[in-house]
Design a protein around this motif. Structure first.
Motif, short mmCIF file in Angstrom:
data_model
loop_
_atom_site.label_atom_id
_atom_site.label_comp_id
_atom_site.label_asym_id
_atom_site.label_seq_id
_atom_site.Cartn_x
_atom_site.Cartn_y
_atom_site.Cartn_z
N LEU A 14 0.83 -1.21 0.00
CA LEU A 14 0.00 0.00 0.00
C LEU A 14 0.86 1.26 0.00
O LEU A 14 0.61 2.21 -0.76
CB LEU A 14 -0.93 0.01 1.22
CG LEU A 14 -2.08 -0.99 1.19
CD1 LEU A 14 -2.76 -1.07 2.55
CD2 LEU A 14 -3.08 -0.64 0.10
N ALA A 15 1.90 1.27 0.83
CA ALA A 15 2.78 2.44 0.90
C ALA A 15 3.48 2.66 -0.44
O ALA A 15 3.53 3.79 -0.95
CB ALA A 15 3.81 2.26 2.01
N GLU A 16 4.00 1.59 -1.03
CA GLU A 16 4.69 1.72 -2.31
C GLU A 16 3.76 2.23 -3.41
O GLU A 16 4.16 3.05 -4.24
CB GLU A 16 5.29 0.37 -2.72
CG GLU A 16 6.48 -0.02 -1.87
CD GLU A 16 6.93 -1.45 -2.07
OE1 GLU A 16 6.30 -2.19 -2.88
OE2 GLU A 16 7.91 -1.85 -1.42
N HIS A 17 2.53 1.76 -3.39
CA HIS A 17 1.55 2.23 -4.38
C HIS A 17 1.34 3.74 -4.27
O HIS A 17 1.35 4.45 -5.26
CB HIS A 17 0.21 1.50 -4.20
CG HIS A 17 -0.89 2.10 -5.00
ND1 HIS A 17 -1.02 1.91 -6.35
CD2 HIS A 17 -1.91 2.92 -4.62
CE1 HIS A 17 -2.07 2.59 -6.78
NE2 HIS A 17 -2.63 3.20 -5.75
N GLN A 39 2.57 7.40 -6.69
CA GLN A 39 1.65 8.41 -7.23
C GLN A 39 2.27 9.81 -7.22
O GLN A 39 1.82 10.70 -7.92
CB GLN A 39 0.33 8.42 -6.46
CG GLN A 39 -0.37 7.08 -6.43
CD GLN A 39 -0.58 6.48 -7.80
OE1 GLN A 39 -1.10 7.12 -8.70
NE2 GLN A 39 -0.15 5.24 -7.97
N THR A 40 3.29 10.02 -6.42
CA THR A 40 4.09 11.26 -6.32
C THR A 40 3.29 12.53 -6.04
O THR A 40 3.66 13.61 -6.47
CB THR A 40 4.97 11.48 -7.58
OG1 THR A 40 4.13 11.77 -8.70
CG2 THR A 40 5.87 10.28 -7.84
N THR A 95 -0.57 9.60 2.90
CA THR A 95 -1.25 8.32 3.07
C THR A 95 -0.22 7.21 3.28
O THR A 95 -0.37 6.35 4.15
CB THR A 95 -2.14 8.02 1.85
OG1 THR A 95 -3.10 9.07 1.72
CG2 THR A 95 -2.85 6.69 1.99
N ALA A 96 0.85 7.25 2.49
CA ALA A 96 1.92 6.25 2.62
C ALA A 96 2.55 6.29 4.00
O ALA A 96 2.87 5.25 4.58
CB ALA A 96 2.97 6.47 1.53
N VAL A 97 2.72 7.48 4.54
CA VAL A 97 3.30 7.62 5.89
C VAL A 97 2.44 6.87 6.91
O VAL A 97 2.95 6.17 7.77
CB VAL A 97 3.45 9.11 6.28
CG1 VAL A 97 3.71 9.27 7.77
CG2 VAL A 97 4.56 9.75 5.48
N GLY A 98 1.13 7.00 6.79
CA GLY A 98 0.23 6.28 7.70
C GLY A 98 0.42 4.78 7.61
O GLY A 98 0.46 4.07 8.63
N TYR A 99 0.56 4.27 6.40
CA TYR A 99 0.77 2.84 6.21
C TYR A 99 2.12 2.41 6.76
O TYR A 99 2.25 1.34 7.37
CB TYR A 99 0.66 2.47 4.74
CG TYR A 99 -0.72 2.68 4.15
CD1 TYR A 99 -1.87 2.44 4.90
CD2 TYR A 99 -0.88 3.10 2.84
CE1 TYR A 99 -3.13 2.64 4.36
CE2 TYR A 99 -2.14 3.28 2.29
CZ TYR A 99 -3.26 3.05 3.05
OH TYR A 99 -4.50 3.23 2.52
#
Length: 85
Positions: free
Chosen positions: A49-52, A56-57, A64-68
């Motif tokens: 999920l974080a990588e996805h 998206q940049t 959102t990635a930080v939360g994951y």
């Protein structure tokens, strides 16, 4: 299955659903449910999920990635794998 604490059933249903559906939308929910019984599988979901979102940049996707990643860090800490973190 979640309400009855049937974690194995949740995990098996998740594996089955993600094989059939490319756009399964409950990854984070499943990762939270299985984190204690299947920490490695939960980590795989959080990483994916974080990588996805990182790919998206956009600033909101980065947040959102930080939360994951924070969820992943909790598992690394709980399983005494902080060096891997």
């Amino acid at each position: 299955a979640e309400k009855e604490k049937r974690i194995d059933d949740v995990w098996n249903l998740y594996k089955e659903a993600t094989q059939k559906e490319k756009y399964f939308k409950y990854h984070a929910q499943v990762a939270r449910i299985v984190k204690d019984k299947y920490p490695e599988e939960s980590l795989k979901i959080w990483r994916s999920l974080a990588e996805h979102h990182i790919a998206q940049t956009s600033p909101s996707d980065y947040m959102t990635a930080v939360g994951y990643l924070k969820e992943a860090r909790k598992i690394y800490t709980k399983t005494k794998r902080t060096k891997e973190w």
